[in-house]
Design a protein around this motif. Structure first.
Motif, short mmCIF file in Angstrom:
data_model
loop_
_atom_site.label_atom_id
_atom_site.label_comp_id
_atom_site.label_asym_id
_atom_site.label_seq_id
_atom_site.Cartn_x
_atom_site.Cartn_y
_atom_site.Cartn_z
N SER A 701 -3.57 -0.26 -12.38
CA SER A 701 -2.60 -1.33 -12.62
C SER A 701 -1.54 -0.83 -13.59
CB SER A 701 -3.29 -2.57 -13.19
OG SER A 701 -3.76 -2.29 -14.51
N ARG A 762 0.80 3.40 1.17
CA ARG A 762 -0.63 3.45 0.83
C ARG A 762 -1.40 4.21 1.90
NH1 ARG A 762 -4.67 0.20 2.55
NH2 ARG A 762 -3.19 -1.36 3.36
N GLN A 766 -8.07 -0.72 0.85
CA GLN A 766 -7.69 -1.86 0.01
C GLN A 766 -8.80 -2.90 0.12
OE1 GLN A 766 -3.48 -2.94 -0.54
NE2 GLN A 766 -4.01 -4.84 0.53
N TYR A 771 -6.00 -7.90 -3.92
CA TYR A 771 -5.87 -6.72 -4.78
C TYR A 771 -4.85 -5.75 -4.16
CZ TYR A 771 -10.11 -8.31 -7.14
OH TYR A 771 -11.03 -9.04 -7.85
N GLY A 772 -3.74 -6.28 -3.65
CA GLY A 772 -2.76 -5.47 -2.94
C GLY A 772 -2.05 -4.47 -3.83
N PHE A 773 -1.82 -3.30 -3.27
CA PHE A 773 -1.16 -2.24 -4.04
C PHE A 773 0.29 -2.58 -4.35
CE2 PHE A 773 0.74 -1.37 -0.06
CZ PHE A 773 1.81 -0.48 -0.24
N GLU A 774 0.91 -3.50 -3.56
CA GLU A 774 2.31 -3.82 -3.78
C GLU A 774 2.54 -4.48 -5.14
OE1 GLU A 774 0.42 -7.30 -1.57
OE2 GLU A 774 0.34 -5.11 -1.54
N PHE A 776 0.93 -3.46 -8.07
CA PHE A 776 0.44 -2.68 -9.21
C PHE A 776 1.52 -2.20 -10.17
CE2 PHE A 776 -0.19 1.55 -6.60
CZ PHE A 776 1.16 1.52 -6.24
N TYR A 789 -4.53 -3.07 -8.22
CA TYR A 789 -4.80 -2.54 -6.88
C TYR A 789 -6.21 -1.96 -6.90
CZ TYR A 789 -4.92 0.92 -3.08
OH TYR A 789 -5.30 1.66 -2.00
N VAL A 799 -7.82 6.16 -5.19
CA VAL A 799 -6.43 5.79 -4.92
C VAL A 799 -5.69 6.99 -4.33
CG1 VAL A 799 -4.24 5.14 -6.00
CG2 VAL A 799 -6.37 4.06 -6.74
#
Length: 1004
Positions: A701, A762, A766, A771-774, A776, A789, A799
């Motif tokens: 994060s 990505r 996921q 907990y989406g990477f968009e 972080f 994320y 990751v």
């Protein structure tokens, strides 16, 4: 690195801690925007009447402070008034740095805050004035709890009992001096005021011990075990002056001599007499008695004579030196043993006498068969493969089908045998490229290039050594250990660990000193703190591992003996261990793998070296099935990374090693990437190295980008731009524009000044859309997970995100899962397959880890020659040119860098060159492509081409980076070699003419 100071006057009523945190944030923001300077804030907290200094996070380590707040003091009302008077009438403070510097320069010398009392312990001036006014007006002052002068005088005659102890002060009337009684009255000390009965009393704590009480008075010194019995100290073996006088009187000095008498007696016999070194006659006689007598010596002399006689005839030392040593005779003795073992297998002359003469054998054979066809006959061994007639069973029938099948199979075998024989015959004299093509056709994978290199010696032997150990295989695919790390200098000196700093399981800083033996136990080395400064003669070695087995196998233990070394967390295949040696390049690095029973053994280890002018070089692997010391030489570096088998193959083909020349420079990332923009982005992969703790995979994060100037960038827009695996971020240097939740940029949004664009793709799993990477890049608080994320248990749980930036960031920082989900051992940034930055797990729950791009060094490839042939196309050169170009065929062998011109020399015409110095020849124009975009700077046989040759290439119908070589087929038919070079890269190309006679060819 400079230092800038800010003066902050805080009128807030918030807590002092809150004000401190606010100022910390201010100086950190200033530092983020200005990486060239440290920032210190001088703060006046008005409501708290306090003044303190605050430094930014990066400045903390320099000041060797445990935190950002360096000093807290109280400010006088006068000084605070002076500062408040400088506040504009609007009530705001402009942090003008010139005024700030002026304030700071004068502040420290004038405040003298250390001598001021605590504000809670004193009255203000107004409070004191009020109390005085009350008294002056006849008011009373409450003195309850205070004693008058008379009461104090009376008090000194009284004993004050505190708990179980007693303290007594006696006045002059009673004759007392001072007195103290300890707990339970078992210790006491006192003195008198100097009257006639002068005394000093001392009590021990344990009255049962000797000397419990000592009493001193004018009559002497006494001690007692109780309060009624006293004994003189002289009677208890304490020596007094009187004792010494009595002792002197009792000594008979007539038996001794004085120094003067001794010197007088020895005058003329020695220059100086050391009385302490002399011995008495009695002592001398005692020593003489220990010596052997003449009778005792005689037998010894007789034995010496015997020994002397017995050595006659023996070889002298000089004669012995020319004889073979025991080691030299050992191979001969071994060979004699082998011969003796074989002797029984040989026939003696007596044994041979019973055999026939060879001529008699041949004569006898001629009577049985024709000796001239003996070679066609089967030997006894060959006949042994067939059955005897008596061995063939009767009654066995073989049908026609079996016979046909057997004949058919035999035919196939003969056909295969013929094909193999034909292949073997055809391969005789074949080139290696022909063998490669044949083997690949048959399904075998063989190397197409057999280039091998001589050992490489560093030209630059300064700076750091970065050695990465990649574990390729382990014994039983199990754990791996490393220990006994040693550095060997070019002078042969050995350096081993003496101190260490151990911040986490997977990283450590070691301090090596000149010392032969590796320490066996942790107790033999010293643990130091993070602020430890390297001492003279120490070598700093940083260790990073992708995993570590918990429970006493930390990364720092690689510097200990084998029984205490580092161990991986599990199956070590694919694990990496990084060793960085600071400001020292040893001749050799030695590290041991495996325990004494060869368990936890690395059976194959690859090495990647960055040192001097080398970067990311793969060295020859180390392989073995037993515990061993893996030694990496940094003097004769073996860069044949394909292994010993490859080198053996190359040498079998008579390939000679060549000098290794790196085909790259070492530079910054900015030199690697040209013209970065949205259309040509800077691309890097952000990856976890290995799992440190697994809880739903790993999480990350608070990812923060910093621009080229070191300014922090904040997310202004953040949104999914394609499916659930591509996100776009618009970043701004303005903190007040940052967002806390996802927001989509307007369509056709145009970046404003200072704004940057980042696209993230990505590649890892996921856990869920929650907990989406968009998200972080958005802020996540300690112990929270709202914008974290989380990979989940998909794949390897690490990751893996690709970032595409329209700028090159100076750094990227992030926080691993604040909530407590899984954490990685560290993260790396990878550009074009090359790791350019790493950051190891900091070990905390909310700590930033930083990938430093600004200071990263990467390979900048040297453009290599990629030679090819191009046809020269001209319409203005005349018929001779057209004839010659049409009468030949031209091809290139890129493997051997050979251009072959094939044709009949008799069909070529002679014409003059445009350069009179070149004369007239049978010219053939050959276009040669270099592989560069331009030939400018390319040297051909020592002549450097300029930009005009690019224009000439266009005239001849060639592409950029090509030039025309005019070949004299009539005189250079045996071959011309062109030596090309540029930027330290060189390549030779040979042009030959192959004659094809067409005079006898009849066209029908």
């Amino acid at each position: 690195m400079g230092t800038k100071k800010l003066t902050v006057i805080a009128t807030s009523s918030a807590s002092l801690e809150s004000i401190q945190n606010s100022v910390i944030s201010v100086v950190n923001q200033r530092r983020a925007k200005d990486q060239a300077n440290n920032y210190i804030g001088d703060v006046f907290a008005v409501q708290h009447k306090a003044q303190f200094y605050v430094v930014d996070d990066d400045f903390v380590s320099t000041t060797k402070s445990g935190g950002n707040v360096l000093k807290t003091d109280y400010v006088t009302a006068t000084k605070l008034g002076e500062e408040l008077a400088k506040i504009p009438s609007s009530g705001t403070v402009t942090l003008d740095e010139d005024r700030v510097n002026e304030l700071i320069d004068s502040k420290i010398s004038t405040l003298d805050l250390d001598s001021k009392a605590n504000v809670t312990d004193v009255y203000t001036k107004s409070e004191v004035d009020g109390k005085l006014a009350t008294v002056s007006a006849g008011g009373s002052v409450n003195l309850d709890g205070y004693a008058t002068k008379d009461e104090v005088n009376n008090k000194v005659t009284q004993s004050i009992i505190v708990d179980k102890g007693e303290a007594r002060i006696e006045n002059e009337v009673t004759g007392g001096g001072a007195k103290f009684l300890g707990e339970t009255y078992n210790s006491f000390a006192g003195v008198n005021d100097g009257g006639d009965d002068v005394y000093a009393l001392m009590y021990a704590r344990d009255k049962a011990k000797l000397g419990t009480r000592v009493w001193l008075n004018p009559n002497g010194a006494y001690y007692s075990k109780n309060s009624s019995t006293y004994e003189s100290i002289e009677d208890n073996e304490i020596v007094t002056k009187k004792d010494i006088a009595n002792l002197q009187a009792s000594v008979d000095l007539s038996r001794y001599t004085t120094t003067d008498q001794l010197n007088l007696a020895l005058s003329g016999k020695a220059d100086k007499v050391m009385v302490d070194g002399l011995v008495t006659k009695i002592e001398v006689n005692e020593e003489i008695a220990k010596l052997a007598t003449k009778d005792e010596i005689t037998p010894i002399n007789e034995k010496i004579v015997v020994i002397e006689e017995s050595i006659e005839g023996l070889a002298s030392k000089d004669e012995i030196t020319v004889l073979a040593s025991k080691d030299e005779l050992t191979p001969i003795n071994d060979k004699l043993v082998e011969i003796e073992a074989l002797i029984p297998n040989f026939a003696t002359s007596g044994d041979l006498a019973g055999f026939a003469n060879m001529s008699d054998v041949r004569l006898e054979l001629d009577t049985k068969a024709d000796s001239t066809v003996i070679n066609t006959l089967a030997t006894k061994a060959e006949l042994g493969n067939y059955a005897l007639k008596s061995e063939i069973p009767t009654g066995v029938e073989v049908d026609d089908e079996q016979v046909a099948r057997a004949v058919n199979e035999n035919s196939k075998i003969q056909e295969l045998s013929s094909a193999v024989a034909n292949m073997a015959s055809n391969l005789q004299g074949a080139t290696y490229s022909q063998v490669v093509a044949t083997m690949k056709y048959c399904g075998y994978d063989v190397p197409s290039d057999l280039t091998i290199y001589d050992p490489y010696n560093l030209k630059d032997r300064s700076g750091n050594v970065n050695l990465t150990l990649e574990i390729d295989s382990t014994y039983n695919n199990s754990y791996a250990t490393l220990q006994n790390l040693k550095l060997i200098g070019s002078d042969g000196k050995v350096y081993t660990m003496a101190k260490y700093y151990n911040p986490s399981l997977t990283s450590a800083t070691l301090y090596f000193v000149e010392k032969e033996n590796v320490p066996k136990l942790v107790s033999e080395v010293e643990e130091v703190e993070s602020n430890y400064e390297k001492q003279e003669g120490e070598i700093v070695v940083d260790i990073k591992t992708t995993s570590t087995y918990s429970g006493g196998y930390d990364a720092y233990r690689i510097g200990l003996d084998e029984s205490s070394g580092w161990c991986s967390a599990g199956n070590a295949v694919g694990e990496r261990v990084e060793i960085v040696i600071r400001d020292f390049i040893p001749a050799k690095i030695s590290v041991r793998t495996g325990y004494e029973d060869s368990s936890h053994l690395i059976t194959k280890c690859n090495f990647i070296l960055s040192c001097g002018e080398l970067m990311g070089e793969s060295l020859i692997p180390n392989e073995g099935n037993k515990r061993r010391d893996m030694v990496i030489s940094l003097q004769d570096i073996d860069v044949n990374s394909k292994g010993e088998g490859f080198v053996e193959l190359a040498k079998a083909w008579n390939i000679s090693p060549i000098a290794y020349v790196p085909n790259y420079f070492i530079g910054s990332i900015s030199a690697l990437v040209d013209n970065v923009s949205s259309e040509n982005p800077f691309v890097f992969s952000f990856r976890g190295l290995d799992i440190h703790t697994d809880s739903y995979g790993t999480g990350v994060s608070n990812i923060e980008f910093f621009n080229e100037s070191g300014e922090r960038l904040y997310p202004k827009y953040a949104y999914l731009s394609s499916g659930d695996n591509e996100a776009t971020y618009i970043l701004t240097p303005k903190e007040d524009e940052k967002i806390d939740e996802l927001a989509t940029a307007p369509e056709d949004y145009v970046l404003l000044e200072g704004e940057k664009k980042v696209v993230a793709i990505r590649h890892s799993g996921q856990y869920s859309s929650s907990y989406g990477f968009e998200e972080f890049l958005l802020y996540t608080a300690p112990s929270a997970y709202n914008h974290e994320y989380l990979v989940g248990n998909i794949g390897n749980g690490l990751v893996d995100v690709e970032f595409r930036c329209d700028f090159i960031p100076s750094k990227l920082q992030y926080i691993q899962s604040p909530y407590g989900h899984g954490k990685a051992t560290g993260y790396e940034a990878v550009v074009d397959g090359l790791q350019v930055a790493t950051a190891m797990y900091a070990g905390g729950t909310y700590d930033y880890e930083v990938l430093d791009f600004y200071n990263a060094r990467v390979k900048i490839p040297k453009r290599s020659f990629n030679l090819d042939y191009e046809a020269v196309n001209r319409s203005d050169m005349g018929s001779e040119f057209d004839n010659n170009q049409s009468k030949v065929s031209i091809d290139i062998n890129k493997l051997t860098s050979t251009i072959t011109v094939t044709g009949d020399i008799n069909n070529l015409q002679t014409y003059a060159s445009s350069n009179p110095d070149q004369g007239s020849h049978k010219w053939v124009g050959i276009g040669i492509k270099t592989g560069f975009n331009s030939v400018e700077g390319v040297s051909v046989n020592g002549s450097v081409l300029d930009k005009s040759y690019d224009e000439t290439a266009k005239v001849n119908g060639l592409s950029g980076g090509s030039f025309v070589f005019w070949f004299k087929a009539d005189t250079d038919g045996s071959g011309r070699t062109l030596s090309l070079s540029k930027d330290g890269i060189s390549k030779d190309i040979k042009v030959v003419f192959k004659q094809v006679d067409t005079s006898d060819i009849v066209v029908m």
